[in-house]
Design an enzyme around this catalytic site. Structure first.
Site, mmCIF file in Angstrom:
data_model
loop_
_atom_site.group_PDB
_atom_site.id
_atom_site.type_symbol
_atom_site.label_atom_id
_atom_site.label_comp_id
_atom_site.label_asym_id
_atom_site.label_seq_id
_atom_site.Cartn_x
_atom_site.Cartn_y
_atom_site.Cartn_z
ATOM 1 N N CYS A 28 0.842 -1.207 0.000
ATOM 2 C CA CYS A 28 0.000 0.000 0.000
ATOM 3 C C CYS A 28 0.874 1.253 0.000
ATOM 4 O O CYS A 28 0.597 2.225 -0.715
ATOM 5 C CB CYS A 28 -0.913 0.013 1.227
ATOM 6 N N CYS A 39 -24.535 40.287 0.627
ATOM 7 C CA CYS A 39 -25.023 39.973 -0.708
ATOM 8 C C CYS A 39 -24.250 38.799 -1.283
ATOM 9 O O CYS A 39 -23.293 38.299 -0.665
ATOM 10 C CB CYS A 39 -24.903 41.182 -1.636
ATOM 11 N N CYS A 87 -20.486 39.066 -1.475
ATOM 12 C CA CYS A 87 -19.761 38.743 -0.234
ATOM 13 C C CYS A 87 -19.523 37.239 -0.141
ATOM 14 O O CYS A 87 -18.432 36.788 0.233
ATOM 15 C CB CYS A 87 -20.559 39.198 0.987
ATOM 16 N N ASP A 100 -37.317 -1.327 -1.470
ATOM 17 C CA ASP A 100 -37.067 -2.634 -0.877
ATOM 18 C C ASP A 100 -38.424 -3.125 -0.355
ATOM 19 O O ASP A 100 -39.342 -2.323 -0.159
ATOM 20 C CB ASP A 100 -36.064 -2.486 0.272
ATOM 21 N N ASP A 133 -29.459 -2.993 2.506
ATOM 22 C CA ASP A 133 -29.906 -1.944 1.582
ATOM 23 C C ASP A 133 -28.863 -0.834 1.426
ATOM 24 O O ASP A 133 -28.999 -0.001 0.529
ATOM 25 C CB ASP A 133 -31.212 -1.312 2.068
#
Length: 815
Positions: free
Chosen positions: A19, A83, A86, A505, A708
């Protein structure tokens, strides 16, 4: 020339030297990355990049390799944003930091959600970047939701006071100048008494008091932003009102500098601009305070104190923060449950409406879980604490809603890009307007040029555009939370609106998720209660799910079970036992045939029920066929109505289940679902979703179990049933806090309403600017001789922001 940026990334998933080698090679191959050093023991990678983008490239490469760098989310509370420009500047400052993956700034909530590479930056450094850009930031605390509500209340009160002072000072200016124009007799009276010069001096004094008293913030914030070449709304107001004020001062005290024909004063315009915009900000602050009402209501559910039981069993009042898992707490009738736990003693009905959206109190007894923030009804409960603090269900709900409210929809990114460049464009348009009037305008050209230029500056402020999306998201997600629907990810609001197919499901989603007795057909000579008592008495000795369903049915009908003896399990066939001296056999047709009993009298009924996916059992008492029993996982009462409503919305509905095809198809027929995929493993559900998504269709998947989770993550929108497992909830983009599938319908309705509201807000904001900037510049003057007053421009600008906020607040009635 950019300086090298050293960084240390925290890496997930490194488990061996292989790794390390792959991470090292991946990073070293990236352009602009050098000095890579990967440490397996510390799970880190040190590297040097030439630009901040190099770190983002490294993050993307590691994620593609399957060894992602750990991320950390930093929440900021930001002051001074007015605004969309900004918002753009704060995001630009945050994204420029090496180690920032993404930054999402919310104007309405005055917050920023910043995702950083863990270890590259500290949260304080992130906050400092915003502060250095001119917008003071601090790390958001857990109590900020309450603080924000209190802050908005204080801000509204302060603005109301400033509006009162400004109005008091502006009224005499307006009467002296505009009153004289509108009422000739008043003009003559002023000229004959104090004189016009004295009138102008009085107006100068009063207007100066307005601009540098209540209107001081426009200059202290706007002019520094202008010097930094990052003008904002305050800059536009400061320039517009300041130009009118300076011109008027020259006309009053240095008239020789101006041609005689253009010696006029516009003190009333300068004062009215500030007053009207302050009124708009006051109304805006009040409306902003209401946009977070749902979150404030949820925070208000958190109890402050609890009644903990000591070792001797005596109650003692303690702060909720002092509770720990395992503590026993006493909850009296009518009290709010302080934290999550399990009932160890007592029985009551608990009002869970603010959590689940369900108005009917839920019956709770020993062994059942209760949720902090819900309200105990009649009956005293003893509860063992299971979760406290940030781990409680209510705290997680608040966190989910806050994150969703702080999210940025794809549509908002375009708006922010526009508004970031809008103010400089407006200033350019104002300068161009002045130039055109000076070149081709009629006399007095300087006066006309000033009026038109100031009107353009004031009317074109992009506040409404900046507020259009975040306010709708805040109110929409808050309303959804009140209905028991949590948008864990704000962008799910937009994605759900685009979904074509809803896939469900079966077990635990469309159905209750547990078997129950759905039919008991007795033969002549046998009583239902008699048969069910005998059957349940035998099955009480078994742990099989069907056995538990039969026992539960008997208990629900108030039957008293007897003791069963000589209990015997016969594999794959059923059970036998003796109850009150009578021989009981329960199981398949084969079990009864072994005793010489036929099931032909009930065969038709059995075949019909088996075709509907129900499990069929026979019961025999003392060698005689007594009854047929059918057990099934019943469909939830709300499933049929939800499916019908979704089809009425034009959505296609599918079912994807791991159950046997016969069972799944029988339930699908009852519910009106035409597309069924059955008998699939969790990875099969993912494949089924990919198949459904072919041809570019968007889909949502609704599920509740661990199996699920992959499908929830695969779908464009994963909708998790909140009564299911934590894994499923974490995988979902939307969480339904109750098992009622009507929540899916509510979620789509809220999504539709919110997106529609955003489009209305943006449409109004853009049309407003597109239509009124030309009017302010003087487009009507050649044909009608009409030049828009700066006072009208200020009123229209203030009205635009208030209109957007008021429209967003209509979502509080959605669903």
């Amino acid at each position: 020339m950019s300086h090298p940026i050293p960084a240390t990334l925290s890496i997930e998933g490194m488990s061996c030297a292989g790794c390390v080698g792959r991470v090292d090679r991946t990073l070293a191959a990236l352009p602009g990355v050098s000095e890579v050093s990967v440490n397996l023991a510390a799970e880190t990678a040190r590297l040097t990049v030439s630009t901040p983008e190099g770190l983002r490239a490294a993050d993307a490469a590691l994620r593609e390799l399957g060894k992602p760098a750990r991320h950390q989310t930093v929440q900021l509370a930001i002051e001074g944003m007015t605004c969309g420009g900004c918002v753009g500047r704060v995001e630009r400052a945050l994204n420029a930091l090496p180690g920032v993956v993404s930054a999402s700034v919310n104007l309405a909530a005055e917050t920023a959600q910043v995702e950083i590479l863990q270890g590259t930056l500290t949260p304080s450094q992130v906050a400092a970047a915003s502060t250095e850009a001119g917008y003071r930031a601090r790390l958001a605390a857990a109590s900020d939701t309450e603080d924000r509500a209190a802050r908005k209340d204080r801000e509204a009160r302060d603005l109301r006071r400033q509006v009162g002072i400004a109005a008091l000072l502006t009224l005499p200016v307006f009467v002296l100048e505009m009153g004289g124009h509108m009422v000739p007799a008043l003009h003559h009276l002023i000229a004959q008494t104090i004189g016009m010069q004295t009138s102008w001096v009085l107006q100068a004094l009063l207007t100066t008091a307005v601009l540098f008293g209540p209107g001081r913030a426009f200059f202290t914030l706007g002019l520094p932003a202008l010097r930094k070449a990052a003008p904002d709304m305050n800059s536009l107001v400061a320039m517009g009102s300041g130009a009118a004020w300076v011109y008027s001062l020259i006309a009053t005290f240095l008239p020789g500098l101006l041609p005689e024909g253009v010696r006029a004063v516009y003190f009333e315009a300068a004062a009215m601009i500030v007053t009207l915009i302050l009124i708009g900000r006051w109304l805006e602050a009040r409306a902003k305070g209401r946009t977070g009402a749902a979150i404030q209501a949820l925070v208000g559910l958190q109890a402050r104190h609890a009644r903990r039981l000591t070792k001797s069993g005596q109650p003692e009042d303690v702060e909720v923060e002092a509770l720990a898992p395992g503590d026993l707490i006493l909850i009296r009738p009518g009290e709010r449950i302080p934290t999550d736990g399990t009932i160890t003693e007592g029985h009551a009905h608990v009002d869970e409406s603010m959590i689940s959206g369900e108005p009917i109190p839920v019956e709770k007894t020993i062994g059942q879980a209760v949720t902090g923030g819900t309200v105990n009804g009649e009956g005293s409960l003893t509860v063992r604490v299971s979760r406290t603090g940030a781990e409680t269900t209510l705290a997680q709900i608040i966190r989910m809603v806050e994150e969703a409210q702080g999210a940025k929809l794809p549509i908002q990114s375009l708006v922010d890009k526009v508004t970031l460049r809008f103010v400089p464009v407006v200033m350019g348009l104002a300068a161009l307007t002045v130039a055109i009037w000076l070149i081709v305008g009629p006399e007095p050209t300087l006066t006309h040029a000033l009026v038109a230029g100031v009107s353009v500056l004031i009317i074109a402020c992009p506040c409404a555009m900046g507020l259009a999306t975040p306010t709708s998201i805040m109110v929409g997600t808050g309303r959804a939370a009140e209905l028991g629907v949590l948008f864990r990810k704000g962008d799910a609001l937009q994605a759900l609106n685009e979904v074509d197919i809803i896939a469900f499901d079966k077990t635990g989603t469309l159905t209750e998720g547990r078997p129950s007795l759905v039919a008991l057909k007795t033969r002549a000579g046998f009583d239902r209660a008699e048969v069910l008592t005998a059957v349940a008495s035998v099955e009480a000795r078994s742990e099989h799910p069907i056995a538990k369903a039969l026992v539960a049915a008997a208990i629900d009908e108030g039957l008293t079970l007897a003791e069963a003896t000589a209990f015997k399990t016969l594999t794959a066939r059923g059970v036998t036992a003796t109850v009150a001296g009578r021989e009981i056999r329960i199981g398949s047709a084969r079990l009864l045939s072994e005793a010489g009993l036929g099931v032909e009298p009930l065969a038709t009924e059995a075949l019909d029920r088996a075709n509907r996916g129900e499990s069929v059992l026979y019961a025999a008492i003392d060698g005689e066929l007594a009854a047929l029993l059918a057990v099934a996982d019943p469909v939830k009462p709300t499933s049929a109505a939800a499916i019908k409503a979704l089809r009425g919305m034009g959505k296609d509905v599918a079912m994807i289940s791991g159950d046997a095809p016969a069972t799944a198809e029988a339930i699908a027929r009852d519910l009106g679902i035409s597309h069924v995929v059955a008998g699939v493993a969790p990875e099969g559900k993912v494949a089924a979703l990919k198949d459904l998504a072919e041809r570019g269709r968007k889909l949502a998947f609704v599920g509740d179990g661990i199996n699920d989770a992959p499908a929830l993550a695969q779908a464009d929108v994963g909708i998790a049933i909140g009564t299911g497992t934590d894994v499923a909830i974490e995988a979902g983009d939307v969480v339904l806090m109750s098992g009622d599938l009507g929540g899916v319908v509510k979620a789509i309705e809220i999504s539709r309403a919110t997106l529609s509201n955003i489009r209305q807000n943006l449409g109004w904001a853009f049309i407003y600017n597109a239509a009124l900037i030309p009017l302010a510049a003087g487009a009507l003057y050649p044909a009608f001789g009409i030049l828009l007053s700066p006072i009208f421009a200020a009123g229209a600008m203030a009205l635009s922001s208030v209109s957007v906020l008021t429209n967003a607040l209509r979502l509080r009635r959605a669903g």
